[in-house]
Design a protein around this motif. Structure first.
Motif, PDB file in Angstrom:
ATOM      1  N   ALA A 151    -102.034 -45.378 -25.223  1.00 16.65           N
ATOM      2  CA  ALA A 151    -101.159 -45.627 -23.726  1.00 16.65           C
ATOM      3  C   ALA A 151     -99.709 -45.324 -23.719  1.00 16.65           C
ATOM      4  O   ALA A 151     -98.934 -46.426 -24.811  1.00 16.65           O
ATOM      5  CB  ALA A 151    -101.673 -47.084 -23.537  1.00 16.65           C
ATOM      6  N   LEU A 152     -99.430 -44.327 -23.055  1.00 16.31           N
ATOM      7  CA  LEU A 152     -98.144 -44.407 -23.607  1.00 16.31           C
ATOM      8  C   LEU A 152     -97.572 -44.326 -21.977  1.00 16.31           C
ATOM      9  O   LEU A 152     -98.516 -43.147 -21.293  1.00 16.31           O
ATOM     10  CB  LEU A 152     -97.579 -43.267 -24.607  1.00 16.31           C
ATOM     11  CG  LEU A 152     -97.912 -41.953 -25.093  1.00 16.31           C
ATOM     12  CD1 LEU A 152     -97.275 -41.405 -23.663  1.00 16.31           C
ATOM     13  CD2 LEU A 152     -98.071 -41.146 -26.337  1.00 16.31           C
ATOM     14  N   THR A 153     -96.271 -43.453 -22.075  1.00 11.44           N
ATOM     15  CA  THR A 153     -95.383 -43.480 -20.992  1.00 11.44           C
ATOM     16  C   THR A 153     -93.755 -42.415 -21.500  1.00 11.44           C
ATOM     17  O   THR A 153     -93.268 -43.473 -22.301  1.00 11.44           O
ATOM     18  CB  THR A 153     -95.602 -43.883 -19.389  1.00 11.44           C
ATOM     19  OG1 THR A 153     -94.955 -43.455 -18.121  1.00 11.44           O
ATOM     20  CG2 THR A 153     -94.003 -45.139 -19.991  1.00 11.44           C
ATOM     21  N   ALA A 154     -93.553 -41.428 -20.054  1.00 13.91           N
ATOM     22  CA  ALA A 154     -92.682 -40.826 -20.866  1.00 13.91           C
ATOM     23  C   ALA A 154     -91.446 -41.603 -20.388  1.00 13.91           C
ATOM     24  O   ALA A 154     -91.656 -42.059 -19.320  1.00 13.91           O
ATOM     25  CB  ALA A 154     -92.438 -39.822 -20.450  1.00 13.91           C
ATOM     26  N   ARG A 232     -91.769 -49.050 -29.340  1.00 16.05           N
ATOM     27  CA  ARG A 232     -92.721 -50.135 -28.623  1.00 16.05           C
ATOM     28  C   ARG A 232     -91.425 -50.698 -26.695  1.00 16.05           C
ATOM     29  O   ARG A 232     -90.574 -50.891 -26.943  1.00 16.05           O
ATOM     30  CB  ARG A 232     -91.964 -50.913 -29.504  1.00 16.05           C
ATOM     31  CG  ARG A 232     -92.764 -52.420 -28.869  1.00 16.05           C
ATOM     32  CD  ARG A 232     -92.790 -53.359 -30.020  1.00 16.05           C
ATOM     33  NE  ARG A 232     -93.274 -54.727 -29.421  1.00 16.05           N
ATOM     34  CZ  ARG A 232     -94.284 -55.514 -30.239  1.00 16.05           C
ATOM     35  NH1 ARG A 232     -94.781 -55.626 -31.226  1.00 16.05           N
ATOM     36  NH2 ARG A 232     -95.007 -57.322 -29.628  1.00 16.05           N
ATOM     37  N   SER A 233     -92.631 -50.576 -26.616  1.00 14.87           N
ATOM     38  CA  SER A 233     -92.205 -50.776 -24.643  1.00 14.87           C
ATOM     39  C   SER A 233     -91.721 -52.383 -24.827  1.00 14.87           C
ATOM     40  O   SER A 233     -91.381 -52.578 -25.535  1.00 14.87           O
ATOM     41  CB  SER A 233     -93.097 -51.312 -23.919  1.00 14.87           C
ATOM     42  OG  SER A 233     -94.323 -49.744 -23.894  1.00 14.87           O
ATOM     43  N   ASP A 237     -94.829 -58.549 -22.460  1.00 14.10           N
ATOM     44  CA  ASP A 237     -96.529 -59.028 -22.158  1.00 14.10           C
ATOM     45  C   ASP A 237     -97.324 -58.697 -23.630  1.00 14.10           C
ATOM     46  O   ASP A 237     -96.319 -57.426 -24.454  1.00 14.10           O
ATOM     47  CB  ASP A 237     -96.646 -57.650 -20.953  1.00 14.10           C
ATOM     48  CG  ASP A 237     -96.669 -56.083 -21.874  1.00 14.10           C
ATOM     49  OD1 ASP A 237     -95.667 -55.905 -21.564  1.00 14.10           O
ATOM     50  OD2 ASP A 237     -97.199 -56.036 -21.650  1.00 14.10           O
ATOM     51  N   HIS A 238     -98.488 -58.685 -22.984  1.00 14.58           N
ATOM     52  CA  HIS A 238     -99.583 -57.683 -24.827  1.00 14.58           C
ATOM     53  C   HIS A 238    -100.352 -56.894 -23.594  1.00 14.58           C
ATOM     54  O   HIS A 238    -101.803 -56.921 -24.269  1.00 14.58           O
ATOM     55  CB  HIS A 238    -100.043 -58.922 -25.375  1.00 14.58           C
ATOM     56  CG  HIS A 238     -99.112 -58.456 -26.399  1.00 14.58           C
ATOM     57  ND1 HIS A 238     -98.100 -59.808 -26.902  1.00 14.58           N
ATOM     58  CD2 HIS A 238     -99.623 -58.128 -27.868  1.00 14.58           C
ATOM     59  CE1 HIS A 238     -97.293 -59.797 -28.315  1.00 14.58           C
ATOM     60  NE2 HIS A 238     -98.531 -58.561 -28.624  1.00 14.58           N
ATOM     61  N   ASP A 239    -100.052 -56.687 -22.294  1.00 18.53           N
ATOM     62  CA  ASP A 239    -101.649 -55.487 -21.705  1.00 18.53           C
ATOM     63  C   ASP A 239    -100.713 -54.059 -21.633  1.00 18.53           C
ATOM     64  O   ASP A 239     -99.628 -53.781 -22.913  1.00 18.53           O
ATOM     65  CB  ASP A 239    -101.041 -55.934 -20.081  1.00 18.53           C
ATOM     66  CG  ASP A 239    -100.912 -56.991 -19.390  1.00 18.53           C
ATOM     67  OD1 ASP A 239    -101.595 -57.933 -20.017  1.00 18.53           O
ATOM     68  OD2 ASP A 239     -99.969 -57.428 -18.778  1.00 18.53           O
ATOM     69  N   ARG A 240    -101.854 -52.942 -22.244  1.00 16.22           N
ATOM     70  CA  ARG A 240    -102.153 -51.687 -22.482  1.00 16.22           C
ATOM     71  C   ARG A 240    -101.315 -51.071 -21.426  1.00 16.22           C
ATOM     72  O   ARG A 240    -101.735 -50.248 -21.129  1.00 16.22           O
ATOM     73  CB  ARG A 240    -103.874 -51.542 -22.874  1.00 16.22           C
ATOM     74  CG  ARG A 240    -103.496 -51.112 -24.162  1.00 16.22           C
ATOM     75  CD  ARG A 240    -104.667 -50.588 -24.626  1.00 16.22           C
ATOM     76  NE  ARG A 240    -104.835 -49.403 -25.448  1.00 16.22           N
ATOM     77  CZ  ARG A 240    -104.947 -48.358 -25.512  1.00 16.22           C
ATOM     78  NH1 ARG A 240    -106.850 -48.135 -24.236  1.00 16.22           N
ATOM     79  NH2 ARG A 240    -104.996 -47.397 -26.260  1.00 16.22           N
ATOM     80  N   VAL A 263     -97.195 -52.128 -25.956  1.00 16.32           N
ATOM     81  CA  VAL A 263     -96.953 -53.035 -27.100  1.00 16.32           C
ATOM     82  C   VAL A 263     -98.243 -52.820 -28.019  1.00 16.32           C
ATOM     83  O   VAL A 263     -98.644 -53.632 -28.974  1.00 16.32           O
ATOM     84  CB  VAL A 263     -97.080 -54.433 -26.207  1.00 16.32           C
ATOM     85  CG1 VAL A 263     -96.510 -55.754 -27.789  1.00 16.32           C
ATOM     86  CG2 VAL A 263     -95.141 -54.784 -25.437  1.00 16.32           C
ATOM     87  N   PRO A 264    -100.206 -53.526 -27.383  1.00 21.46           N
ATOM     88  CA  PRO A 264    -100.184 -53.705 -28.381  1.00 21.46           C
ATOM     89  C   PRO A 264    -101.319 -52.008 -29.112  1.00 21.46           C
ATOM     90  O   PRO A 264    -101.105 -52.074 -30.230  1.00 21.46           O
ATOM     91  CB  PRO A 264    -102.035 -53.842 -26.978  1.00 21.46           C
ATOM     92  CG  PRO A 264    -101.770 -54.218 -26.389  1.00 21.46           C
ATOM     93  CD  PRO A 264     -99.898 -53.858 -26.043  1.00 21.46           C
TER      94      PRO A 264
END
Length: 507
Positions: A151-154, A232-233, A237-240, A263-264
């Motif tokens: 799970a990533l984002t630019a 790492r964001s 949090d520890h939400d995906r 983060v996970p």
């Protein structure tokens, strides 16, 4: 403005979501002007002084008589605030509103309509040309030693990857210093993964300690020959759900794609790297930068009765990242300052000076609105009495600080006394101001910070989770009361704030 100055402004805005997040330990006791009301929730209580000696060294301001209009404003904020409904309106009718997007245009139209509906004077849009960056499709996966989707984002402003994506071996580092010290041979041709976590704090100071990696990480890695960057964001949090945010490039340094992992997923990647086996990752970003687009700073006023050319500025930023709905960042801030102005209008008497609401364009990825405001209003900046910005969601205000000349400290302390019934302490340390106030800071405009509780703010900051349900109405109403009090008291004060001397601004 010079290119160097513009880069400095952008860098400062990107490394501190709100400059009012990092109070110093030197705090005074709650002002004794009136008994402080007990906080409605635990979050309302201001953090304790760092030490007894630090607290003792900060003298509390002298008591001052209550202002009946301040009492009316604070009562109205508690029982008649419409700020939450304003956030709901912005979220439901506009939603995401990144600079240059269709949502941005809709937000400007919404703001013009809303300020007029609330009865503000001289409502207008002041043109600002803003960057227009689009995210596009994005995906990622761990290829080896075990296959996992990511799970990533630019990061905002990143270049895209080649159409087929980008694949490479991971080299993990924790910080920019570690990156600078690394042998180029170990980095060349690889994807750098910055693994530093953010620490949860009530004042948000953990953000500033790691946000520099997001802004400068791609440049640092590219200088060593990396082909891409993951980090790492920057969140607690520890939400995906990954956290986006603006990043930067430098001239003559290769522009490499950069993305944030949830983060996970970042912790998974770190565990695999820690096993000592080669780890390969593939990711694809469809990001692209388009020509600048037209946006606007939206402005409305409560015109002063005696000194209408002297201004108290209360601001927030209208733009928001594209992943979420911009409820806490910065819909709550927009609602707080607009509602504060509406409550002042409801008093039935105008303050001596003008209270000016400014909803800034392009705070998130460029500060073009802040720069344009300072340029467009250069001739009247010396008549700006005081400026504040709200940009930390709906967290309750726990502390106030001022950046003022020593001769203006008494009036600042009087204002601090007036907000104390809201459970707000006075801190003698200098205010820093929000990102949109950076050009005003440079122009010697006095600044006040209303420090908000940031304990949960960075759980959702810059994510798809920035939605209306994260706004707490009672806490937002307390922010409205604080903004209205400061705005009225500064605009009504018999004294005029002196300009802030350079030595204090440097400090």
């Amino acid at each position: 403005m010079s290119a160097r100055s513009a880069l400095l402004l952008a860098t400062l805005s990107l490394t501190a979501c709100s400059a009012a997040e990092t109070p110093t330990p030197e705090r005074a006791a709650t002002p004794a002007a009136a008994p402080a009301a007990a906080p409605a929730t635990a979050s309302a209580a201001a953090p304790a002084p760092a030490s007894a000696s630090a607290a003792a060294s900060a003298a509390a301001p002298a008591p001052v008589p209550r202002d009946p209009n301040v009492d009316k404003l604070q009562s109205a904020a508690k029982v008649d605030s419409r700020a939450y409904d304003m956030v709901r309106s912005l979220v439901d009718e506009v939603g995401p509103r990144l600079a240059g997007s269709l949502g941005d245009k809709a937000a400007v139209a919404w703001a013009l309509r809303t300020l007029k509906d609330k009865g503000l004077d001289n409502v207008r849009a002041e043109k600002v040309m803003v960057p227009h960056w689009e995210r596009g499709p994005e995906s990622g996966r761990i290829v080896a030693p075990y296959a996992h989707p990511l799970a990533l984002t630019a990061l905002g402003g990143s270049v895209g990857t080649p159409a087929k994506g980008l694949e490479g071996e991971i080299v993990m580092v924790e910080s920019l210093d570690a990156m600078a010290a690394m042998d180029e041979a170990k980095v060349k041709g690889k994807i750098v993964f910055f693994s530093a976590p953010m620490t949860r704090t009530s004042d948000g100071s953990g953000y500033g300690k790691v946000a520099g990696v997001r802004h400068r990480g791609a440049v640092a890695a590219a200088k060593k020959g990396a082909i891409g960057v993951l980090l790492r964001s920057i969140g607690t949090d520890h939400d995906r759900l990954p956290h986006t945010g603006a990043m930067g490039y430098e001239k003559d340094v290769p522009k490499i794609p950069a993305a944030a992992l949830s983060v996970p997923d970042a912790e998974l990647l770190a565990r695999l790297v820690g096993q000592g086996k080669p780890v390969r990752v593939s990711f694809s970003l469809g990001a692209k930068l388009l020509p600048d687009a037209e946006s606007a700073n939206v402005i409305g006023e409560v015109k002063g009765r005696e000194k209408p050319d002297e201004i108290v500025l209360i601001g927030a930023h209208l733009d928001a990242w594209d992943l979420g709905q911009g409820a806490i960042d910065d819909g709550a801030g927009c609602a707080a300052v607009v509602e504060a102005a509406r409550l002042v209008l409801g008093l039935g008497t105008r303050p001596r000076r003008t209270i000016r609401v400014v909803l800034f364009a392009n705070e998130e990825n460029g500060l073009r609105g802040a720069v344009a405001y300072a340029k467009d209003h250069a001739a009247e900046l010396d008549k700006h009495q005081l400026a504040l910005e709200i940009d930390l969601g709906s967290g309750r205000v726990h502390t106030t600080r001022f950046l003022v000349a020593d001769t203006s400290r008494p009036v600042a302390e009087r204002i601090a006394s007036l907000v104390s019934p809201l459970g707000i302490q006075y801190d003698k340390g200098p205010a820093r101001g929000g990102a949109d106030l950076i050009p005003l800071h440079a122009a010697a405009v006095p600044i006040v910070d209303l420090h908000q509780d940031a304990t949960k703010y960075f759980d959702v900051h810059h994510t798809a989770n920035d939605t209306l349900d994260k706004v707490t109405k009672e806490d937002l109403d307390q922010v409205v009361g604080a903004v209205a009090t400061v705005a009225w008291a500064a605009a009504e004060a018999p004294e005029t704030f002196a300009r802030v001397p350079e030595e204090l601004r440097k400090r």
